[in-house]
Design an enzyme around this catalytic site. Structure first.
Site, PDB file in Angstrom:
ATOM      1  N   ASP A  77      36.843  23.149   9.146  1.00 35.16           N
ATOM      2  CA  ASP A  77      37.315  21.795   9.397  1.00 35.16           C
ATOM      3  C   ASP A  77      36.141  20.847   9.156  1.00 35.16           C
ATOM      4  OD1 ASP A  77      38.816  19.670  10.118  1.00 35.16           O
ATOM      5  OD2 ASP A  77      39.267  20.345  12.141  1.00 35.16           O
ATOM      6  N   CYS A 314      52.645  44.960  25.957  1.00 37.22           N
ATOM      7  CA  CYS A 314      51.554  44.391  25.152  1.00 37.22           C
ATOM      8  C   CYS A 314      50.556  45.509  24.831  1.00 37.22           C
ATOM      9  CB  CYS A 314      50.850  43.255  25.891  1.00 37.22           C
ATOM     10  SG  CYS A 314      49.417  42.619  24.980  1.00 37.22           S
ATOM     11  N   HIS A 345      43.747  39.344  25.005  1.00 41.23           N
ATOM     12  CA  HIS A 345      45.185  39.394  25.308  1.00 41.23           C
ATOM     13  C   HIS A 345      45.892  38.175  24.712  1.00 41.23           C
ATOM     14  CE1 HIS A 345      49.019  39.710  27.374  1.00 41.23           C
ATOM     15  NE2 HIS A 345      48.882  38.410  27.607  1.00 41.23           N
TER      16      HIS A 345
HETATM   17 ZN   LIG Z   1      47.826  42.240  26.588  1.00 49.73          ZN
END
Ligand SMILES: [Zn+2]
Length: 362
Positions: A77, A314, A345
Protein backbone atom coordinates in the site's frame (compact mmCIF):
# COMPACT_ATOMS: atom_id res chain seq x y z
CA UNK A 1 -15.35 -10.14 -11.48
CA UNK A 2 -11.75 -11.10 -12.25
CA UNK A 3 -11.28 -14.91 -12.15
CA UNK A 4 -7.97 -14.68 -10.36
CA UNK A 5 -5.38 -12.14 -9.31
CA UNK A 6 -2.25 -12.71 -11.38
CA UNK A 7 1.09 -11.64 -9.93
CA UNK A 8 4.69 -12.40 -10.83
CA UNK A 9 4.88 -14.57 -7.69
CA UNK A 10 1.89 -16.68 -8.52
CA UNK A 11 -1.79 -16.57 -9.20
CA UNK A 12 -4.15 -15.89 -6.33
CA UNK A 13 -7.59 -17.46 -6.58
CA UNK A 14 -10.26 -14.88 -5.74
CA UNK A 15 -11.70 -13.67 -3.54
CA UNK A 16 -8.47 -13.53 -1.59
CA UNK A 17 -7.64 -12.11 1.82
CA UNK A 18 -4.28 -10.42 2.45
CA UNK A 19 -3.45 -9.92 6.13
CA UNK A 20 -1.73 -6.67 7.01
CA UNK A 21 1.97 -7.17 7.58
CA UNK A 22 2.19 -3.38 7.76
CA UNK A 23 5.77 -3.10 9.04
CA UNK A 24 7.04 -6.27 7.33
CA UNK A 25 5.41 -8.75 9.67
CA UNK A 26 2.08 -9.98 10.97
CA UNK A 27 2.61 -9.30 14.65
CA UNK A 28 3.49 -12.31 16.74
CA UNK A 29 3.65 -14.75 13.83
CA UNK A 30 6.30 -16.21 11.55
CA UNK A 31 6.02 -16.76 7.81
CA UNK A 32 5.85 -20.47 8.53
CA UNK A 33 2.84 -19.88 10.82
CA UNK A 34 1.09 -17.88 8.10
CA UNK A 35 1.70 -20.54 5.46
CA UNK A 36 0.50 -23.23 7.84
CA UNK A 37 -2.93 -21.59 8.20
CA UNK A 38 -3.21 -21.10 4.42
CA UNK A 39 -2.32 -17.43 3.94
CA UNK A 40 -1.14 -16.88 0.36
CA UNK A 41 -0.32 -13.16 0.12
CA UNK A 42 0.42 -10.19 2.38
CA UNK A 43 0.09 -6.41 2.43
CA UNK A 44 2.90 -4.16 3.61
CA UNK A 45 2.84 -0.39 3.91
CA UNK A 46 5.41 1.49 1.83
CA UNK A 47 5.15 4.69 3.86
CA UNK A 48 5.67 2.95 7.21
CA UNK A 49 8.62 0.96 5.79
CA UNK A 50 10.16 4.17 4.47
CA UNK A 51 10.01 5.55 8.01
CA UNK A 52 11.37 2.36 9.57
CA UNK A 53 13.65 0.58 8.75
CA UNK A 54 14.08 2.66 5.55
CA UNK A 55 14.09 1.56 1.92
CA UNK A 56 17.87 1.09 1.85
CA UNK A 57 17.80 -1.45 4.66
CA UNK A 58 15.14 -3.50 2.87
CA UNK A 59 16.95 -3.17 -0.45
CA UNK A 60 20.28 -4.24 1.10
CA UNK A 61 18.51 -7.31 2.52
CA UNK A 62 17.64 -8.31 -1.05
CA UNK A 63 14.11 -6.89 -1.07
CA UNK A 64 11.03 -7.17 1.06
CA UNK A 65 10.50 -10.89 0.38
CA UNK A 66 13.92 -11.89 1.70
CA UNK A 67 13.83 -9.32 4.46
CA UNK A 68 10.64 -10.82 5.93
CA UNK A 69 11.06 -14.40 4.63
CA UNK A 70 7.91 -14.41 2.55
CA UNK A 71 7.98 -15.88 -0.96
CA UNK A 72 4.33 -15.32 -1.84
CA UNK A 73 2.86 -12.23 -3.50
CA UNK A 74 3.15 -8.92 -1.62
CA UNK A 75 0.99 -5.88 -2.24
CA UNK A 76 2.49 -2.65 -0.93
CA UNK A 77 0.00 0.00 0.00
CA UNK A 78 1.30 3.47 -0.81
CA UNK A 79 0.50 4.89 2.62
CA UNK A 80 -1.70 7.70 1.25
CA UNK A 81 -4.37 6.84 3.79
CA UNK A 82 -1.95 6.53 6.72
CA UNK A 83 -0.14 9.80 6.05
CA UNK A 84 -3.49 11.58 5.71
CA UNK A 85 -4.73 10.08 9.02
CA UNK A 86 -1.54 11.07 10.85
CA UNK A 87 -1.64 14.65 9.53
CA UNK A 88 -5.34 14.91 10.30
CA UNK A 89 -4.73 13.84 13.91
CA UNK A 90 -1.94 16.37 14.26
CA UNK A 91 -1.56 19.10 11.60
CA UNK A 92 1.97 19.83 12.88
CA UNK A 93 3.04 16.55 11.36
CA UNK A 94 2.87 17.83 7.83
CA UNK A 95 0.90 19.12 4.93
CA UNK A 96 -0.67 17.68 1.78
CA UNK A 97 -0.17 19.95 -1.24
CA UNK A 98 -1.16 19.68 -4.88
CA UNK A 99 2.20 18.24 -5.89
CA UNK A 100 3.54 16.54 -2.79
CA UNK A 101 3.04 15.46 0.77
CA UNK A 102 5.41 16.73 3.47
CA UNK A 103 5.58 14.63 6.62
CA UNK A 104 7.64 15.34 9.73
CA UNK A 105 8.53 12.66 12.26
CA UNK A 106 7.22 13.95 15.57
CA UNK A 107 10.12 12.50 17.56
CA UNK A 108 13.13 13.18 15.37
CA UNK A 109 11.92 16.08 13.24
CA UNK A 110 13.06 14.13 10.18
CA UNK A 111 11.20 15.33 7.11
CA UNK A 112 9.80 13.16 4.32
CA UNK A 113 8.92 14.64 0.99
CA UNK A 114 6.51 12.23 -0.69
CA UNK A 115 5.66 12.64 -4.34
CA UNK A 116 3.80 10.20 -6.57
CA UNK A 117 7.13 9.35 -8.26
CA UNK A 118 8.94 8.83 -4.96
CA UNK A 119 6.22 6.48 -3.69
CA UNK A 120 6.41 4.36 -6.86
CA UNK A 121 10.23 4.26 -6.70
CA UNK A 122 10.03 3.22 -3.10
CA UNK A 123 7.78 0.28 -3.94
CA UNK A 124 10.23 -0.80 -6.67
CA UNK A 125 13.04 -0.60 -4.09
CA UNK A 126 11.03 -2.84 -1.79
CA UNK A 127 10.40 -5.27 -4.63
CA UNK A 128 6.64 -5.39 -4.18
CA UNK A 129 4.54 -7.52 -6.58
CA UNK A 130 1.57 -5.15 -6.63
CA UNK A 131 2.38 -1.46 -6.25
CA UNK A 132 -0.30 1.06 -5.35
CA UNK A 133 -0.54 4.68 -6.50
CA UNK A 134 -0.40 7.54 -4.03
CA UNK A 135 -3.91 8.91 -3.49
CA UNK A 136 -5.36 11.91 -1.68
CA UNK A 137 -7.82 10.81 1.00
CA UNK A 138 -10.71 12.71 2.52
CA UNK A 139 -13.54 11.94 4.91
CA UNK A 140 -16.64 10.49 3.31
CA UNK A 141 -18.65 13.32 4.90
CA UNK A 142 -16.22 16.12 4.02
CA UNK A 143 -17.72 19.04 2.04
CA UNK A 144 -18.08 18.47 -1.69
CA UNK A 145 -15.38 20.95 -2.78
CA UNK A 146 -12.91 18.95 -0.68
CA UNK A 147 -14.05 15.72 -2.34
CA UNK A 148 -13.63 17.33 -5.77
CA UNK A 149 -10.10 18.40 -4.92
CA UNK A 150 -9.29 14.91 -3.62
CA UNK A 151 -10.51 13.30 -6.86
CA UNK A 152 -8.64 15.79 -8.99
CA UNK A 153 -5.38 15.22 -7.08
CA UNK A 154 -5.87 11.47 -6.95
CA UNK A 155 -6.28 11.23 -10.73
CA UNK A 156 -3.37 13.59 -11.41
CA UNK A 157 -1.13 11.70 -8.98
CA UNK A 158 -2.22 8.37 -10.47
CA UNK A 159 -1.17 9.57 -13.93
CA UNK A 160 2.25 10.55 -12.58
CA UNK A 161 2.48 7.18 -10.80
CA UNK A 162 1.64 5.34 -14.01
CA UNK A 163 4.32 7.27 -15.93
CA UNK A 164 6.94 6.61 -13.26
CA UNK A 165 5.92 2.95 -13.11
CA UNK A 166 6.37 2.60 -16.89
CA UNK A 167 9.78 4.32 -16.68
CA UNK A 168 10.89 1.93 -13.94
CA UNK A 169 9.67 -1.13 -15.81
CA UNK A 170 11.53 -0.03 -18.96
CA UNK A 171 14.78 0.31 -16.98
CA UNK A 172 14.61 -3.03 -15.20
CA UNK A 173 14.93 -6.65 -16.17
CA UNK A 174 12.56 -9.39 -15.16
CA UNK A 175 8.82 -9.63 -14.93
CA UNK A 176 7.18 -6.34 -13.98
CA UNK A 177 5.03 -5.94 -10.89
CA UNK A 178 1.42 -4.86 -11.32
CA UNK A 179 0.06 -1.42 -10.52
CA UNK A 180 -3.22 -0.57 -8.82
CA UNK A 181 -4.83 2.88 -8.59
CA UNK A 182 -7.12 4.00 -5.77
CA UNK A 183 -10.59 5.48 -6.29
CA UNK A 184 -11.62 8.42 -4.11
CA UNK A 185 -14.75 10.58 -4.16
CA UNK A 186 -16.16 10.12 -0.66
CA UNK A 187 -19.90 9.69 -0.53
CA UNK A 188 -20.64 11.59 -3.76
CA UNK A 189 -21.86 9.32 -6.55
CA UNK A 190 -20.84 11.55 -9.46
CA UNK A 191 -17.33 11.98 -8.03
CA UNK A 192 -16.85 8.28 -7.28
CA UNK A 193 -17.89 7.41 -10.83
CA UNK A 194 -15.81 10.19 -12.35
CA UNK A 195 -12.72 9.11 -10.41
CA UNK A 196 -13.19 5.45 -11.38
CA UNK A 197 -13.71 6.32 -15.05
CA UNK A 198 -10.75 8.67 -15.26
CA UNK A 199 -8.45 6.13 -13.62
CA UNK A 200 -9.75 3.39 -15.91
CA UNK A 201 -9.03 5.64 -18.90
CA UNK A 202 -5.38 5.95 -17.79
CA UNK A 203 -5.34 2.17 -17.40
CA UNK A 204 -4.22 0.12 -14.41
CA UNK A 205 -3.98 -3.58 -13.60
CA UNK A 206 -6.45 -3.21 -10.74
CA UNK A 207 -8.29 -0.62 -8.67
CA UNK A 208 -8.67 -0.08 -4.95
CA UNK A 209 -11.67 1.36 -3.18
CA UNK A 210 -10.13 4.23 -1.19
CA UNK A 211 -11.17 6.34 1.76
CA UNK A 212 -12.71 5.24 5.03
CA UNK A 213 -15.19 2.50 4.02
CA UNK A 214 -17.52 2.66 7.04
CA UNK A 215 -20.30 4.99 8.17
CA UNK A 216 -20.28 6.51 11.67
CA UNK A 217 -22.35 3.55 12.96
CA UNK A 218 -19.78 1.10 11.50
CA UNK A 219 -22.04 -0.06 8.69
CA UNK A 220 -20.39 -0.59 5.32
CA UNK A 221 -20.70 2.21 2.75
CA UNK A 222 -22.32 -0.16 0.26
CA UNK A 223 -23.53 2.54 -2.16
CA UNK A 224 -20.09 4.09 -2.82
CA UNK A 225 -18.64 0.56 -3.18
CA UNK A 226 -21.34 -0.23 -5.76
CA UNK A 227 -20.86 3.02 -7.76
CA UNK A 228 -17.14 2.38 -8.02
CA UNK A 229 -17.53 -1.28 -8.99
CA UNK A 230 -20.13 -0.30 -11.62
CA UNK A 231 -17.93 2.41 -13.12
CA UNK A 232 -14.81 0.22 -13.42
CA UNK A 233 -14.22 -2.37 -16.15
CA UNK A 234 -16.07 -5.56 -15.16
CA UNK A 235 -13.02 -7.81 -15.52
CA UNK A 236 -10.60 -5.53 -13.62
CA UNK A 237 -9.43 -6.75 -10.20
CA UNK A 238 -11.06 -4.65 -7.49
CA UNK A 239 -9.42 -4.39 -4.10
CA UNK A 240 -11.37 -3.31 -1.02
CA UNK A 241 -8.72 -1.47 0.99
CA UNK A 242 -9.13 -1.95 4.72
CA UNK A 243 -12.43 -3.80 4.46
CA UNK A 244 -12.15 -6.66 6.87
CA UNK A 245 -15.17 -7.48 9.02
CA UNK A 246 -16.44 -10.85 7.80
CA UNK A 247 -19.97 -9.60 7.02
CA UNK A 248 -18.51 -6.55 5.22
CA UNK A 249 -16.30 -8.84 3.16
CA UNK A 250 -19.34 -10.88 2.14
CA UNK A 251 -21.19 -7.69 1.09
CA UNK A 252 -18.26 -6.21 -0.83
CA UNK A 253 -17.60 -9.57 -2.54
CA UNK A 254 -21.23 -9.60 -3.71
CA UNK A 255 -20.61 -6.14 -5.22
CA UNK A 256 -17.66 -7.41 -7.28
CA UNK A 257 -14.61 -6.88 -5.05
CA UNK A 258 -12.11 -9.69 -5.32
CA UNK A 259 -9.28 -8.90 -2.90
CA UNK A 260 -9.28 -7.60 0.64
CA UNK A 261 -6.82 -6.52 3.30
CA UNK A 262 -7.47 -5.59 6.89
CA UNK A 263 -5.70 -5.39 10.22
CA UNK A 264 -8.97 -6.21 11.98
CA UNK A 265 -8.72 -10.01 12.43
CA UNK A 266 -5.16 -9.89 13.75
CA UNK A 267 -5.81 -6.86 15.97
CA UNK A 268 -8.98 -8.46 17.37
CA UNK A 269 -7.02 -11.65 18.05
CA UNK A 270 -4.39 -9.78 20.05
CA UNK A 271 -7.20 -8.27 22.10
CA UNK A 272 -8.65 -11.71 22.80
CA UNK A 273 -11.56 -11.47 20.35
CA UNK A 274 -11.84 -14.76 18.51
CA UNK A 275 -14.22 -15.40 15.65
CA UNK A 276 -16.46 -18.45 15.48
CA UNK A 277 -18.72 -19.58 12.68
CA UNK A 278 -22.31 -20.41 13.54
CA UNK A 279 -23.07 -24.14 13.35
CA UNK A 280 -23.99 -25.24 9.83
CA UNK A 281 -22.62 -22.05 8.25
CA UNK A 282 -20.59 -23.96 5.65
CA UNK A 283 -23.65 -25.63 4.12
CA UNK A 284 -23.91 -22.69 1.75
CA UNK A 285 -22.04 -19.56 0.68
CA UNK A 286 -22.79 -16.65 3.06
CA UNK A 287 -24.85 -13.87 1.46
CA UNK A 288 -25.08 -10.20 2.46
CA UNK A 289 -27.18 -9.91 5.61
CA UNK A 290 -26.57 -13.51 6.73
CA UNK A 291 -25.87 -14.09 10.40
CA UNK A 292 -23.07 -16.62 9.97
CA UNK A 293 -20.48 -15.81 12.62
CA UNK A 294 -19.90 -14.38 16.07
CA UNK A 295 -16.98 -13.72 18.40
CA UNK A 296 -15.98 -14.76 21.88
CA UNK A 297 -14.02 -12.63 24.32
CA UNK A 298 -11.55 -15.11 25.72
CA UNK A 299 -10.81 -12.86 28.72
CA UNK A 300 -14.36 -13.43 30.03
CA UNK A 301 -14.41 -15.46 33.26
CA UNK A 302 -16.71 -18.13 31.79
CA UNK A 303 -13.78 -19.48 29.73
CA UNK A 304 -11.56 -20.17 32.74
CA UNK A 305 -12.86 -23.72 33.00
CA UNK A 306 -14.12 -24.23 29.42
CA UNK A 307 -12.15 -27.18 28.09
CA UNK A 308 -13.62 -27.19 24.58
CA UNK A 309 -11.84 -25.70 21.55
CA UNK A 310 -12.47 -22.11 20.43
CA UNK A 311 -14.56 -23.54 17.61
CA UNK A 312 -15.56 -27.14 17.02
CA UNK A 313 -14.33 -28.17 13.60
CA UNK A 314 -11.64 -25.49 13.27
CA UNK A 315 -8.36 -27.05 12.14
CA UNK A 316 -6.05 -24.22 13.25
CA UNK A 317 -2.98 -24.75 15.49
CA UNK A 318 -4.94 -23.39 18.46
CA UNK A 319 -8.16 -25.38 18.14
CA UNK A 320 -6.47 -28.68 17.28
CA UNK A 321 -4.28 -28.64 20.40
CA UNK A 322 -5.63 -26.30 23.05
CA UNK A 323 -8.81 -25.43 24.91
CA UNK A 324 -10.54 -22.14 25.59
CA UNK A 325 -9.40 -22.51 29.22
CA UNK A 326 -5.76 -22.74 28.10
CA UNK A 327 -5.96 -19.64 25.90
CA UNK A 328 -7.80 -17.75 28.67
CA UNK A 329 -4.97 -18.70 31.05
CA UNK A 330 -2.21 -17.78 28.60
CA UNK A 331 -3.76 -14.34 28.08
CA UNK A 332 -4.17 -13.92 31.86
CA UNK A 333 -0.50 -14.61 32.53
CA UNK A 334 0.58 -12.48 29.57
CA UNK A 335 2.29 -15.26 27.62
CA UNK A 336 3.22 -14.09 24.11
CA UNK A 337 2.00 -17.40 22.68
CA UNK A 338 -1.59 -16.37 23.49
CA UNK A 339 -1.52 -13.59 20.89
CA UNK A 340 0.17 -15.83 18.35
CA UNK A 341 -2.33 -18.67 18.73
CA UNK A 342 -5.32 -16.30 18.73
CA UNK A 343 -3.97 -14.60 15.58
CA UNK A 344 -3.55 -17.93 13.79
CA UNK A 345 -7.10 -18.94 14.69
CA UNK A 346 -8.60 -15.68 13.35
CA UNK A 347 -6.53 -15.92 10.17
CA UNK A 348 -7.62 -19.52 9.66
CA UNK A 349 -11.21 -18.31 10.09
CA UNK A 350 -10.61 -15.93 7.15
CA UNK A 351 -8.98 -18.62 5.03
CA UNK A 352 -12.00 -20.88 5.64
CA UNK A 353 -14.45 -18.05 4.90
CA UNK A 354 -12.70 -17.11 1.66
CA UNK A 355 -12.50 -20.73 0.53
CA UNK A 356 -16.25 -20.97 1.04
CA UNK A 357 -16.82 -17.76 -0.96
CA UNK A 358 -14.71 -19.25 -3.77
CA UNK A 359 -16.53 -22.53 -3.54
CA UNK A 360 -13.32 -24.47 -2.80
CA UNK A 361 -11.76 -26.33 0.12
CA UNK A 362 -9.71 -24.36 2.64
ZN1 LIG B 1 -9.16 -22.39 15.46
Amino acid sequence: MADALETRRGTLPVPTFLPDATRAGVRGTSSEDLRQVGIEALVVNAFHLLRRPGARVVQAAGGIHRFMDWNGPILSDSGGFQVWSLIRQDPNRGVIRDNEVIFREPETGEKWNLTPERIINLQFQLGSDIVVCLDDCTDADAPEPEQERSVERTVRWARRCREEFDRQVAQRRGEAPRIFAVVQGGGVESLRRQCAEELAAIGFDGYGFGGWPLAADSTLLADPLRWVADALPAAAPKHALGIGRADHVVSAFALGYSSFDSALPTRDARHGRLYVFKPGWAARRPSPGDDFFGAIRIHDPEYRVDHGPIEDGCDCPLCTRHSRAYLHHQFKVGDASAERLATLHNLRFYVRLFANLRGSAA
